[in-house]
Design an enzyme around this catalytic site. Structure first.
Site, PDB file in Angstrom:
ATOM      1  N   GLY A  46       8.645  42.833  13.552  1.00 48.71           N
ATOM      2  CA  GLY A  46       8.093  43.399  12.327  1.00 48.71           C
ATOM      3  C   GLY A  46       6.598  43.583  12.464  1.00 48.71           C
ATOM      4  CD  GLN A  51       1.050  41.920  11.494  1.00 52.91           C
ATOM      5  OE1 GLN A  51       2.083  42.473  11.139  1.00 52.91           O
ATOM      6  NE2 GLN A  51       1.028  40.996  12.440  1.00 52.91           N
ATOM      7  CB  CYS A  91       2.552  36.010  12.931  1.00 53.48           C
ATOM      8  SG  CYS A  91       1.594  37.329  12.184  1.00 53.48           S
ATOM      9  CG  LEU A  92       3.518  40.908  16.776  1.00 52.26           C
ATOM     10  CD1 LEU A  92       3.748  42.409  16.702  1.00 52.26           C
ATOM     11  CD2 LEU A  92       3.840  40.377  18.169  1.00 52.26           C
ATOM     12  CG  HIS A 133       6.182  37.237   8.531  1.00 50.60           C
ATOM     13  ND1 HIS A 133       6.006  36.044   9.215  1.00 50.60           N
ATOM     14  CD2 HIS A 133       5.236  38.089   9.026  1.00 50.60           C
ATOM     15  CE1 HIS A 133       4.985  36.196  10.061  1.00 50.60           C
ATOM     16  NE2 HIS A 133       4.512  37.420   9.982  1.00 50.60           N
ATOM     17  CD  GLU A 134       6.026  41.849   9.306  1.00 49.87           C
ATOM     18  OE1 GLU A 134       4.820  42.099   9.206  1.00 49.87           O
ATOM     19  OE2 GLU A 134       6.498  41.159  10.231  1.00 49.87           O
ATOM     20  CG  HIS A 137       1.285  40.358   7.638  1.00 52.34           C
ATOM     21  ND1 HIS A 137       0.227  39.629   8.116  1.00 52.34           N
ATOM     22  CD2 HIS A 137       2.316  40.120   8.489  1.00 52.34           C
ATOM     23  CE1 HIS A 137       0.602  38.978   9.209  1.00 52.34           C
ATOM     24  NE2 HIS A 137       1.864  39.254   9.459  1.00 52.34           N
TER      25      HIS A 137
HETATM   26 NI    NI Z   1       3.099  38.548  11.007  1.00 50.92          NI
END
Ligand code: NI
Length: 171
Positions: A46, A51, A91-92, A133-134, A137
């Site tokens: 995701g 991000q 998480c990236l 989660h997204e 963000h």
């Molecule tokens: Ni993330």
């Protein structure tokens, strides 16, 4: 298509609250393609626009092993949450860390897709976790916010140290 740079914790730009998308422009469609390329290359399941430093309410996800189930959620709104699930989230923007986080096990989410079609979807399990989660963000929130202050600071110090080392190696 182009691979985009992913912001990393504790970059303050990850705390910006994204604003709604008014219409799906060609520019936004290009961003969507670039976000998929960036997410698949990482690899991740995701990615939120926040991000990649675009503060619009847009996220992409794909939980398949072979990149065949792309989801595009524009202006996602979680309408219902039900049940509890605990998964080790990564998480990236927080590379290398996985920690247990509690989320709703099933959600109902409303969004528009890249053709501006309004969709209501039920998601269960990992897809529900990923969307929550997204969406966090897009609200400037990270999974590390669910951890203890001590743990969050430890991750922050370690990531800053890693980045200093990388900078030294390049210099
Ligand atoms: Ni993330």
């Amino acid at each position: 298509m182009a691979k985009l740079k992913i912001l990393e914790f504790p970059d303050p730009r990850l705390r910006i609250k994204a604003t709604p998308v008014e219409f799906v422009s060609d520019e936004l469609r290009t961003l969507i393609s670039d976000m998929f390329e960036t997410m698949y290359a990482a690899p991740g399941i995701g990615l939120a626009a926040t991000q990649v430093d675009v503060h619009k309410r847009l996220l992409v996800a794909d939980l398949s092993d072979d990149n065949t189930e792309p989801h595009v959620l524009i202006n996602p709104e979680i309408l219902e949450k039900d049940g509890v699930i605990v998964t080790d989230e990564g998480c990236l923007s927080v590379p290398g860390y996985y920690e247990a986080v509690e989320r709703a096990e099933r959600i109902k989410v409303r969004f528009i897709d890249r053709d501006e079609t309004e969709i209501e979807m039920e998601a269960v399990g990992l897809l529900a976790v990923c969307i929550q989660h997204e969406v966090d963000h897009l609200d400037g929130k990270l999974f590390v916010d669910y951890l203890s202050e001590a743990k969050r600071q430890r991750i922050r110090r370690k990531l800053e140290k890693d980045r200093r080392q990388q900078a030294t190696e390049v210099a």
